[in-house]
Every structure is written in structure tokens, then in C-alpha cells.
Design a protein around this motif. Sequence first.
Motif, PDB file in Angstrom:
ATOM      1  N   ALA A 143     -17.377   8.476   6.691  1.00 43.17           N
ATOM      2  CA  ALA A 143     -16.430   9.221   7.533  1.00 43.17           C
ATOM      3  C   ALA A 143     -15.593   8.359   8.473  1.00 43.17           C
ATOM      4  CB  ALA A 143     -17.194  10.277   8.325  1.00 43.17           C
ATOM      5  N   SER A 144     -16.066   7.156   8.811  1.00 39.65           N
ATOM      6  CA  SER A 144     -15.328   6.299   9.753  1.00 39.65           C
ATOM      7  C   SER A 144     -15.907   4.893   9.704  1.00 39.65           C
ATOM      8  CB  SER A 144     -15.478   6.842  11.190  1.00 39.65           C
ATOM      9  OG  SER A 144     -16.828   6.724  11.604  1.00 39.65           O
ATOM     10  N   GLY A 145     -15.208   3.982  10.363  1.00 41.54           N
ATOM     11  CA  GLY A 145     -15.739   2.621  10.482  1.00 41.54           C
ATOM     12  C   GLY A 145     -16.997   2.606  11.339  1.00 41.54           C
ATOM     13  N   SER A 146     -17.032   3.468  12.341  1.00 44.12           N
ATOM     14  CA  SER A 146     -18.221   3.550  13.192  1.00 44.12           C
ATOM     15  C   SER A 146     -19.433   3.972  12.367  1.00 44.12           C
ATOM     16  CB  SER A 146     -18.003   4.565  14.325  1.00 44.12           C
ATOM     17  OG  SER A 146     -16.875   4.218  15.081  1.00 44.12           O
ATOM     18  N   ASP A 147     -19.237   4.974  11.515  1.00 42.37           N
ATOM     19  CA  ASP A 147     -20.339   5.416  10.659  1.00 42.37           C
ATOM     20  C   ASP A 147     -20.696   4.357   9.619  1.00 42.37           C
ATOM     21  OD1 ASP A 147     -20.622   7.763  11.979  1.00 42.37           O
ATOM     22  OD2 ASP A 147     -20.194   9.069  10.261  1.00 42.37           O
ATOM     23  N   GLU A 180     -21.210  -7.525   8.060  1.00 42.73           N
ATOM     24  CA  GLU A 180     -19.893  -7.897   8.588  1.00 42.73           C
ATOM     25  C   GLU A 180     -19.155  -6.675   9.110  1.00 42.73           C
ATOM     26  OE1 GLU A 180     -19.201 -10.319   4.649  1.00 42.73           O
ATOM     27  OE2 GLU A 180     -17.489 -10.600   5.987  1.00 42.73           O
ATOM     28  N   ASP A 181     -18.686  -6.764  10.334  1.00 41.48           N
ATOM     29  CA  ASP A 181     -17.771  -5.739  10.830  1.00 41.48           C
ATOM     30  C   ASP A 181     -16.368  -6.222  10.485  1.00 41.48           C
ATOM     31  OD1 ASP A 181     -16.050  -4.104  12.186  1.00 41.48           O
ATOM     32  OD2 ASP A 181     -17.303  -3.914  13.969  1.00 41.48           O
ATOM     33  N   ALA A 182     -15.898  -5.749   9.326  1.00 42.50           N
ATOM     34  CA  ALA A 182     -14.582  -6.151   8.824  1.00 42.50           C
ATOM     35  C   ALA A 182     -13.554  -5.046   9.058  1.00 42.50           C
ATOM     36  CB  ALA A 182     -14.688  -6.499   7.340  1.00 42.50           C
ATOM     37  N   ALA A 183     -13.800  -4.217  10.073  1.00 48.61           N
ATOM     38  CA  ALA A 183     -12.917  -3.084  10.362  1.00 48.61           C
ATOM     39  C   ALA A 183     -11.465  -3.524  10.541  1.00 48.61           C
ATOM     40  CB  ALA A 183     -13.401  -2.342  11.609  1.00 48.61           C
ATOM     41  N   GLN A 184     -11.271  -4.721  11.093  1.00 43.61           N
ATOM     42  CA  GLN A 184      -9.908  -5.193  11.367  1.00 43.61           C
ATOM     43  C   GLN A 184      -9.443  -6.227  10.340  1.00 43.61           C
ATOM     44  OE1 GLN A 184      -9.495  -6.467  15.460  1.00 43.61           O
ATOM     45  NE2 GLN A 184     -10.511  -4.647  16.256  1.00 43.61           N
ATOM     46  N   ALA A 185     -10.211  -6.428   9.278  1.00 43.26           N
ATOM     47  CA  ALA A 185      -9.951  -7.623   8.466  1.00 43.26           C
ATOM     48  C   ALA A 185      -9.929  -7.404   6.963  1.00 43.26           C
ATOM     49  CB  ALA A 185     -11.001  -8.681   8.824  1.00 43.26           C
ATOM     50  N   PHE A 207     -15.757  -1.398   6.689  1.00 42.20           N
ATOM     51  CA  PHE A 207     -14.323  -1.241   6.937  1.00 42.20           C
ATOM     52  C   PHE A 207     -14.043   0.059   7.681  1.00 42.20           C
ATOM     53  CE2 PHE A 207     -14.279  -3.591   2.775  1.00 42.20           C
ATOM     54  CZ  PHE A 207     -13.822  -4.786   3.299  1.00 42.20           C
ATOM     55  N   SER A 208     -12.932   0.044   8.408  1.00 46.88           N
ATOM     56  CA  SER A 208     -12.418   1.264   9.039  1.00 46.88           C
ATOM     57  C   SER A 208     -11.040   1.541   8.462  1.00 46.88           C
ATOM     58  CB  SER A 208     -12.287   1.048  10.548  1.00 46.88           C
ATOM     59  OG  SER A 208     -11.409   2.012  11.118  1.00 46.88           O
ATOM     60  N   PHE A 209     -10.751   2.813   8.229  1.00 48.41           N
ATOM     61  CA  PHE A 209      -9.399   3.207   7.811  1.00 48.41           C
ATOM     62  C   PHE A 209      -8.718   4.028   8.897  1.00 48.41           C
ATOM     63  CE2 PHE A 209     -11.927   3.034   3.762  1.00 48.41           C
ATOM     64  CZ  PHE A 209     -11.458   1.789   3.374  1.00 48.41           C
ATOM     65  N   SER A 268      -4.362   3.177  12.558  1.00 44.46           N
ATOM     66  CA  SER A 268      -3.635   1.972  12.975  1.00 44.46           C
ATOM     67  C   SER A 268      -4.078   0.708  12.242  1.00 44.46           C
ATOM     68  CB  SER A 268      -3.810   1.763  14.481  1.00 44.46           C
ATOM     69  OG  SER A 268      -5.169   1.498  14.754  1.00 44.46           O
ATOM     70  N   LYS A 269      -5.099   0.810  11.401  1.00 43.00           N
ATOM     71  CA  LYS A 269      -5.572  -0.385  10.702  1.00 43.00           C
ATOM     72  C   LYS A 269      -4.564  -0.831   9.630  1.00 43.00           C
ATOM     73  CE  LYS A 269      -9.663  -0.880  12.678  1.00 43.00           C
ATOM     74  NZ  LYS A 269      -9.505  -0.250  13.997  1.00 43.00           N
ATOM     75  N   ASN A 270      -4.722  -2.065   9.135  1.00 43.54           N
ATOM     76  CA  ASN A 270      -3.779  -2.543   8.100  1.00 43.54           C
ATOM     77  C   ASN A 270      -3.756  -1.601   6.893  1.00 43.54           C
ATOM     78  OD1 ASN A 270      -3.832  -4.727   9.878  1.00 43.54           O
ATOM     79  ND2 ASN A 270      -3.436  -6.206   8.230  1.00 43.54           N
TER      80      ASN A 270
END
Length: 377
Positions: A58-62, A162-167, A186-188, A191-193
Motif C-alpha cells: 500500500a505504501s513505501g512505509s508499509d 534497503e530503503d530505496a524509496a527515493q532511489a 520502494f515508495s510510489f 512526488s517520487k521519480n
Amino acid sequence: MNIPLLDLNRQYRAIRPEIEAAIARVVQSGRFILGPEVEAFENEVAAYCGAKHAIGVASGSDALLLALRAAGVGPGDRVITTPFTFFATAGAIWNLGAVPVFIDIEPQTYNISPQALAEALESSTDLQERAKAIIPVHLYGQMAEMDPISEIARRYELTVIEDAAQAIGAEYRGRKAGTVGRLGCFSFFPSKNLGACGDGGMIITDDDELAEKLRLLRVHGSRPKYYHQLVGYNSRLDALQAAILRAKLPYLDRWSAARAAHAAGYDRALAELPGIETPPVAPERTHIYHQYTVRVLGGRRDEVRKSLKERGIGTGIYYPLPLHLQACFASLGYREGDFPQAERASREVLSLPIFPELAEEEREYVVSTIQQVQRAD
Ligand SMILES: Cc1ncc(COP(=O)(O)O)c(C=O)c1O
């Protein structure tokens, strides 16, 4: 001129027919939760990253929460991470009853310092015994120094998440973010890439067992339906977001290259400007510039930010207060001065407008305005 930090509308306008077709396809299909769109997107992300499995959540946090659960992290375990990251990294650790242990960052990359990590583990048998996992964060779109981190993790039997939310798409020695550790998140966030039209996240792994466990965890541990193997969560990537993200994924590398071109432009123009430090890229890495973040020296960051705002330029501060000093973590007992690099960064960093559709004239206006503001003193 008015230049926002980020303008998502421009991206939408550029690919509107594809986004609208994706939405229509899902609405017409009547399949909104998991299903073929999510599976197809999982396969595409797995292929893009070079991972065996991808599990949409559901999210990068999850993604972080479920990755930690799958890795067996539970109450009382220590999980090592950086204090200079978005809150979710430590929040996920805390929400499992585990204890975040912070390690200072490298001043150049803003990522966790392998040397400080080694020292912390060498000097504490308690930490050696209780630490179960480490979460390096690839801040701003540049990967942490993964080889020494992986080596230390092997020595102390820590699971690397790895927290690759921004990468997403960034590389370290030819390996993509999220594929170096046992699990990558990952996070989507829009505002992410690679951003959805809502929340979304994903975990990648090469480990069959972990992948299986993650697929259970996201559906309340249920298999078959209504028979629960473990107590999990409701954390599924929904089909609308998956379809929208599928439309965007083929553009991701082009978009990241356009960001990198803007970063090179900023570098050239700002490198020699007194009082500003541009962000160096460490060797053997590709930076995807989720943020282009300079340091403003001499205690002038907030003043410069205000002057830019007055001239129509949006900026961001990621992040103004390191996690070890957050009120909700007071019981962990950290004090100001514990992590000087993270604390200094929180006072100096300033992110400038960077997104693929930013016009060159707009970037030049940002540059000339910063030059004016800095030279005015
Ligand atoms: C480094 C980092 N970790 C975790 C997250 C959490 O992702 P989300 O907002 O999708 O829950 C984010 C982004 O928001 C992030 O930047």
C-alpha cells in the motif's frame, strides 16, 4: 517567474492519454485490488531492477514494515539506521516494537557512514547481540556505500533492508537500488521519480521464502482465503495505481536522465559560488536526483530560502529535524550533539526545483537568483 519545487501537472499533460487509458482499463475490468495489473507491474519492476520477486503493497512505509516483519524483526530487536531520513524508516521499526539505533551520516552523500557503523558495532556487545537488521537509506536518489555496509552486515549477521524509496533506478557498482540487500523497499508516493496518483509501495527480493511471506503478510496472512497462516496486514497495491505506474515506468530512465542533466547544469553554475556547496556524486554511483540538494553555509539557509520564495522559487528542506531529536523518540535517550553530521545537514540542506519537465530558462532563473541573493551580502 514562478517556479515550484515540483510540478506534477506537467508530467500528466505530457502523458495524459496513456494515464487515462490505464485508468479506463481498470475501471472497465472491475478488478481493483491486486489482480492482473498489479501482477504485471510487479513483473515489470522485478525485470527493471533485476530482482526475482516484486511484491506490491500500500505504501513505501508499509514496504518497510512488511520487509522488517518478513525478516523476523520483532519486539526488543535493534534495527540500525540513519537519523537523516524521512520518518517512515524509523517509524516502521518502532511500530514492530523494535528499537531504532541511529548511526551518523557521511557529510558528502548524507547516507549512513560505514565507518561509524563499524565502530558502533565493534564497541557494543549489547548491540552485536540485539541488532537484527540494518536499513541503509539511499537519500535524495544516491545509493549508500553498500559494499562495506554489506560486509559489516555479514560479519554481525544483520539482514540488510534497503530503503530505496527515493532511489528507484539508481546504481551502485552496476547494481540497482533495492537489489543489493536481502530486501529492497520502494515508495510510489506521487512526488517520487516514479509516482502514483495516490499511495503505493513495493518490496523486491531474490529470496523465494521471503517473497512468499510478504505475499501472505499483505493479505492478513490468509491462504486460502479466510484461513489465516499468520497475523498480517491489509496492505495491497491497488490496480488503478499499478496501471498508472505501468504507463509511467517506460519513461523512468528518460525522466531520471533529464533530472541528471538539470543537476549537471546546477553543478556547473553553482560550484564556484561562495557559501553554497553542490552535492557530489560518490564514485561508482549513478544518482537519480530525486532531490537536488545543496548546502547553504554560514547559517544562512533559512534566509536564502525566504529570499528565493519572495522571488517565486519553491524549495524544500529534507529534513529539518533529525530523527534522534524527534519528540516521539525522546525515550530512546538521544541528545543534541550525538550525530553532528546529521544535525549540521538538517541546518544546511536546501533542495532546489528539479523535475524532468523543468525548463532550462527556469533553472537559469533559479541559478541567477541564488547568485544575486548570495552576492547581495
Ligand atoms: C526515505 C523514505 N522512506 C520511506 C518513505 C515512505 O514512503 P510512503 O510515503 O510511500 O509511505 C519515503 C517517502 O515518503 C521516503 O522518502
